[in-house]
Design an enzyme around this catalytic site. Structure first.
Site, PDB file in Angstrom:
ATOM      1  N   PRO A 299      41.002  31.998  28.472  1.00 43.53           N
ATOM      2  CA  PRO A 299      41.280  31.130  29.622  1.00 43.53           C
ATOM      3  C   PRO A 299      42.651  31.416  30.248  1.00 43.53           C
ATOM      4  O   PRO A 299      42.791  31.389  31.462  1.00 43.53           O
ATOM      5  CB  PRO A 299      41.216  29.721  29.033  1.00 43.53           C
ATOM      6  CG  PRO A 299      40.348  29.847  27.814  1.00 43.53           C
ATOM      7  CD  PRO A 299      40.535  31.238  27.296  1.00 43.53           C
TER       8      PRO A 299
ATOM      9  N   ARG B 128      16.479  46.560  65.167  1.00 42.61           N
ATOM     10  CA  ARG B 128      16.855  45.307  65.823  1.00 42.61           C
ATOM     11  C   ARG B 128      17.306  45.572  67.266  1.00 42.61           C
ATOM     12  O   ARG B 128      18.267  46.315  67.509  1.00 42.61           O
ATOM     13  CB  ARG B 128      18.001  44.660  65.027  1.00 42.61           C
ATOM     14  CG  ARG B 128      18.606  43.442  65.654  1.00 42.61           C
ATOM     15  CD  ARG B 128      17.725  42.230  65.526  1.00 42.61           C
ATOM     16  NE  ARG B 128      18.358  41.034  66.067  1.00 42.61           N
ATOM     17  CZ  ARG B 128      17.732  39.886  66.215  1.00 42.61           C
ATOM     18  NH1 ARG B 128      16.458  39.765  65.845  1.00 42.61           N
ATOM     19  NH2 ARG B 128      18.353  38.839  66.712  1.00 42.61           N
TER      20      ARG B 128
ATOM     21  N   MET C 274      26.796  43.448  60.544  1.00 37.49           N
ATOM     22  CA  MET C 274      25.919  44.189  61.461  1.00 37.49           C
ATOM     23  C   MET C 274      24.481  43.660  61.432  1.00 37.49           C
ATOM     24  O   MET C 274      23.696  43.969  62.326  1.00 37.49           O
ATOM     25  CB  MET C 274      25.922  45.688  61.105  1.00 37.49           C
ATOM     26  CG  MET C 274      27.236  46.365  61.467  1.00 37.49           C
ATOM     27  SD  MET C 274      27.377  47.952  60.656  1.00 37.49           S
ATOM     28  CE  MET C 274      26.549  48.998  61.801  1.00 37.49           C
TER      29      MET C 274
ATOM     30  N   GLU D 182      37.276  43.998  34.732  1.00 34.31           N
ATOM     31  CA  GLU D 182      37.620  45.349  34.228  1.00 34.31           C
ATOM     32  C   GLU D 182      38.919  45.839  34.854  1.00 34.31           C
ATOM     33  O   GLU D 182      39.039  47.021  35.205  1.00 34.31           O
ATOM     34  CB  GLU D 182      36.497  46.341  34.539  1.00 34.31           C
ATOM     35  CG  GLU D 182      35.151  45.885  34.050  1.00 34.31           C
ATOM     36  CD  GLU D 182      34.828  46.406  32.689  1.00 34.31           C
ATOM     37  OE1 GLU D 182      35.615  47.206  32.138  1.00 34.31           O
ATOM     38  OE2 GLU D 182      33.795  45.995  32.150  1.00 34.31           O
TER      39      GLU D 182
ATOM     40  N   ASP E  13      44.469  44.926  42.010  1.00 31.65           N
ATOM     41  CA  ASP E  13      45.932  45.062  42.012  1.00 31.65           C
ATOM     42  C   ASP E  13      46.465  45.604  40.690  1.00 31.65           C
ATOM     43  O   ASP E  13      47.473  46.325  40.674  1.00 31.65           O
ATOM     44  CB  ASP E  13      46.591  43.714  42.352  1.00 31.65           C
ATOM     45  CG  ASP E  13      46.386  43.356  43.827  1.00 31.65           C
ATOM     46  OD1 ASP E  13      46.036  44.258  44.611  1.00 31.65           O
ATOM     47  OD2 ASP E  13      46.574  42.180  44.183  1.00 31.65           O
TER      48      ASP E  13
HETATM   49  C1  LIG Z   1      31.546  37.678  36.348  1.00 29.04           C
HETATM   50  C2  LIG Z   1      32.618  38.118  35.423  1.00 29.04           C
HETATM   51  C3  LIG Z   1      32.272  38.746  34.226  1.00 29.04           C
HETATM   52  C4  LIG Z   1      33.275  39.108  33.315  1.00 29.04           C
HETATM   53  N1  LIG Z   1      32.916  39.684  32.105  1.00 29.04           N
HETATM   54  C5  LIG Z   1      33.870  39.884  31.144  1.00 29.04           C
HETATM   55  C6  LIG Z   1      33.497  40.338  29.835  1.00 29.04           C
HETATM   56  O1  LIG Z   1      32.336  40.641  29.580  1.00 29.04           O
HETATM   57  N2  LIG Z   1      34.468  40.421  28.886  1.00 29.04           N
HETATM   58  C7  LIG Z   1      35.778  40.109  29.143  1.00 29.04           C
HETATM   59  O2  LIG Z   1      36.587  40.188  28.215  1.00 29.04           O
HETATM   60  N3  LIG Z   1      36.160  39.680  30.378  1.00 29.04           N
HETATM   61  C8  LIG Z   1      35.242  39.563  31.381  1.00 29.04           C
HETATM   62  N4  LIG Z   1      35.612  39.113  32.633  1.00 29.04           N
HETATM   63  C9  LIG Z   1      37.003  38.726  32.870  1.00 29.04           C
HETATM   64  C10 LIG Z   1      37.794  39.674  33.748  1.00 29.04           C
HETATM   65  O3  LIG Z   1      38.014  40.891  33.110  1.00 29.04           O
HETATM   66  C11 LIG Z   1      39.088  38.967  34.171  1.00 29.04           C
HETATM   67  O4  LIG Z   1      38.720  37.927  35.066  1.00 29.04           O
HETATM   68  C12 LIG Z   1      40.080  39.896  34.821  1.00 29.04           C
HETATM   69  O5  LIG Z   1      40.673  40.737  33.858  1.00 29.04           O
HETATM   70  C13 LIG Z   1      41.215  39.143  35.561  1.00 29.04           C
HETATM   71  O6  LIG Z   1      41.766  38.183  34.742  1.00 29.04           O
HETATM   72  P1  LIG Z   1      41.969  36.671  35.301  1.00 29.04           P
HETATM   73  O7  LIG Z   1      40.675  36.204  35.853  1.00 29.04           O
HETATM   74  O8  LIG Z   1      42.570  35.892  34.185  1.00 29.04           O
HETATM   75  O9  LIG Z   1      42.979  36.817  36.479  1.00 29.04           O
HETATM   76  P2  LIG Z   1      44.570  36.762  36.407  1.00 29.04           P
HETATM   77  O10 LIG Z   1      45.048  37.696  35.342  1.00 29.04           O
HETATM   78  O11 LIG Z   1      44.997  35.335  36.314  1.00 29.04           O
HETATM   79  O12 LIG Z   1      44.978  37.338  37.826  1.00 29.04           O
HETATM   80  C14 LIG Z   1      45.056  36.518  39.004  1.00 29.04           C
HETATM   81  C15 LIG Z   1      45.623  37.361  40.144  1.00 29.04           C
HETATM   82  O13 LIG Z   1      46.934  37.804  39.805  1.00 29.04           O
HETATM   83  C16 LIG Z   1      47.036  39.211  39.957  1.00 29.04           C
HETATM   84  N5  LIG Z   1      47.969  39.739  38.960  1.00 29.04           N
HETATM   85  C17 LIG Z   1      47.909  39.595  37.609  1.00 29.04           C
HETATM   86  N6  LIG Z   1      48.950  40.219  37.030  1.00 29.04           N
HETATM   87  C18 LIG Z   1      49.653  40.798  38.039  1.00 29.04           C
HETATM   88  C19 LIG Z   1      50.845  41.592  38.082  1.00 29.04           C
HETATM   89  N7  LIG Z   1      51.490  41.963  36.972  1.00 29.04           N
HETATM   90  N8  LIG Z   1      51.292  41.995  39.286  1.00 29.04           N
HETATM   91  C20 LIG Z   1      50.636  41.673  40.431  1.00 29.04           C
HETATM   92  N9  LIG Z   1      49.529  40.910  40.447  1.00 29.04           N
HETATM   93  C21 LIG Z   1      49.045  40.481  39.267  1.00 29.04           C
HETATM   94  C22 LIG Z   1      45.612  39.726  39.753  1.00 29.04           C
HETATM   95  O14 LIG Z   1      45.439  41.002  40.363  1.00 29.04           O
HETATM   96  C23 LIG Z   1      44.813  38.633  40.422  1.00 29.04           C
HETATM   97  O15 LIG Z   1      44.764  38.865  41.803  1.00 29.04           O
HETATM   98  C24 LIG Z   1      34.639  38.828  33.607  1.00 29.04           C
HETATM   99  C25 LIG Z   1      34.972  38.242  34.833  1.00 29.04           C
HETATM  100  C26 LIG Z   1      33.981  37.894  35.739  1.00 29.04           C
HETATM  101  C27 LIG Z   1      34.364  37.263  37.038  1.00 29.04           C
END
Ligand SMILES: Cc1cc2nc3c(=O)[nH]c(=O)nc-3n(C[C@H](O)[C@H](O)[C@H](O)COP(=O)(O)OP(=O)(O)OC[C@H]3O[C@@H](n4cnc5c(N)ncnc54)[C@H](O)[C@@H]3O)c2cc1C
Length: 389
Positions: A139, A273, A342, A368, A372
């Site tokens: 989380p 279309r 489109m 993955e 950014d």
């Molecule tokens: C549908 C779905 C399936 C997924 N499946 C898996 C899975 O199977 N296993 C798993 O382990 N995870 C999974 N994930 C998780 C996913 O890998 C993470 O959501 C992702 O790594 C981003 O982490 P966060 O959501 O906590 O975003 P955050 O880390 O909170 O990032 C929020 C924003 O801050 C930016 N940010 C963060 N750090 C920096 C920095 N140093 N400098 C500049 N910008 C920054 C990010 O680019 C982003 O825009 C899944 C996510 C989704 C949506």
């Protein structure tokens, strides 16, 4: 639905071997005949078509690069990339299902597991009898998994795991979870069978993206596993990051598949279309959009192919994967949005594919490694200076 016509502006067809083309065409045919007719219904319902799992196994898409002695298909990385391209032409949720199984569950067991772990799990995962998930994100820790709180503590000859994972694809109902946890010796990976006491995987609902993919929370409350559940060869964050490099490689190809689906659909649509007495495609503004998309998709195809050849030669670097994942998902998302526009109002109907791909690609853009974070990985490589913190 009209038959799919692939954009191949630079005759890349000639660059693929007969086997690579055959693998691609087999998966392409299956996606068109078996998957596309049911995806709208599943996307709307927020379900994955589990009834198709045996057919996917039969196609050999689970861990296709794993050697045959462990149940894999022993294919090269370009063939694997083409599989991802074709699956994502169907839906990013389908490619995610297969990527997690192959690159994030079978790969760590193959690369970091003991011989017993390989014999126990790989054939069952390749046959689809067992479905696995990969639990890294928490989380409060996504982009920075090094901060993870999930812990594994030694108790006699067992390990006891506690913590929570979020956003885990294929978690609910999984046969095995690859769980990454903090130990006294740094991050380690554990194979946790889905029926282990204290392990639960409630589904995360209400997503508007990747709706045809199961996403779950993993809850670990005093989960006790034997010493033999630890992946012996994965030490530190390099373990999970190595798996992600494999999965991101597939995503670089998958993005092209989603972009091709949108491009093809919008091209057919705009030729039919009629607006102001002419097909939409006969106007200059739509043609400019097609020219831009065709160029971007072609460059993405070349990037993916070159990456695949480097991977097969053992020369691929993780920052090259960052560049390909970042670029190809970005151009796919842009293409999906342009194609949606489109197609006018019909672009927002699930009767067409573009809106579904557009919504899906927002997740692919984030998971993955976010767009950014890959920017920073490339920036690090180019400048030699890390700018993550
Ligand atoms: C549908 C779905 C399936 C997924 N499946 C898996 C899975 O199977 N296993 C798993 O382990 N995870 C999974 N994930 C998780 C996913 O890998 C993470 O959501 C992702 O790594 C981003 O982490 P966060 O959501 O906590 O975003 P955050 O880390 O909170 O990032 C929020 C924003 O801050 C930016 N940010 C963060 N750090 C920096 C920095 N140093 N400098 C500049 N910008 C920054 C990010 O680019 C982003 O825009 C899944 C996510 C989704 C949506």
């Amino acid at each position: 639905m009209a038959a799919f016509r692939q954009l191949d502006y630079f005759a890349l067809e000639e660059e693929f071997s007969e086997e690579e083309r055959m693998v691609r065409d087999t998966v392409r045919g299956w996606v068109s005949e078996r998957f596309l007719p049911v995806i709208m219904e599943h996307f709307e319902a927020g379900t994955f078509p589990h009834e198709l799992t045996p057919e996917l196994a039969e196609l050999g898409v689970f861990g296709p690069t794993i050697p045959e002695e462990y149940g894999g298909a022993g294919l090269n990385s370009v063939a694997y990339g083409l599989i991802c391209q074709e699956l994502e032409r169907g839906d990013s949720g389908l490619r995610s299902f297969v990527s997690v199984q192959g690159s994030l569950v079978m790969y760590p067991i193959f690369a970091y597991g003991s011989e017993e772990q390989k014999r126990e799990w790989l054939p069952r995962l390749a046959s689809g009898e067992a479905i696995g998930c990969f639990g890294l994100t928490e989380p409060d820790f996504g982009s920075n998994p090094g901060g993870m709180l999930t812990s594994a503590v030694k108790d006699g000859s067992d390990w006891v795991l506690n913590g929570r994972k979020m956003w885990i694809t294929n978690g609910t109902g999984c046969a095995v979870a690859v769980v990454w946890a903090r130990t006294e010796d740094g991050v380690r990976g554990f194979l946790v069978p889905g029926d282990t006491k204290g392990f639960t995987a409630p589904e995360q609902k209400h997503k508007w993206s990747l709706r045809a993919s199961i996403t779950s929370e993993l809850v670990l409350e005093d989960v006790r596993v034997p010493e033999s559940a630890m992946l012996p060869k994965a030490k530190g964050l390099k373990g999970p990051l190595g798996c992600l490099t494999q999965a991101r490689y597939g995503i670089a190809w998958g993005g092209i598949g989603a972009a091709l689906a949108c491009f093809d659909e919008a091209l057919s649509y705009t030729k039919e279309r009629i607006v102001f007495d002419k097909p939409v495609a006969a106007f200059q503004i739509p043609q400019q959009k097609f020219a831009n998309m065709a160029t971007q998709i072609t460059m993405g195809q070349m990037l993916a192919l070159r990456l695949g050849r480097l991977k097969d030669a053992g020369k691929m670097t993780h920052s090259q994967v960052s560049m390909a994942k970042r670029n190809n998902v970005h151009i796919a998302l842009e293409a999906a949005r342009t194609c949606r526009d489109m197609m006018g109002a019909n672009g927002v109907s699930l009767e067409y594919q573009v809106g579904r791909h557009l919504c899906n690609l927002e997740s692919v853009y984030t998971y993955e490694g976010t767009h950014d974070i890959h920017t920073l990985a490339i920036g690090h490589e180019v400048t030699g200076i890390a700018a993550y913190r």
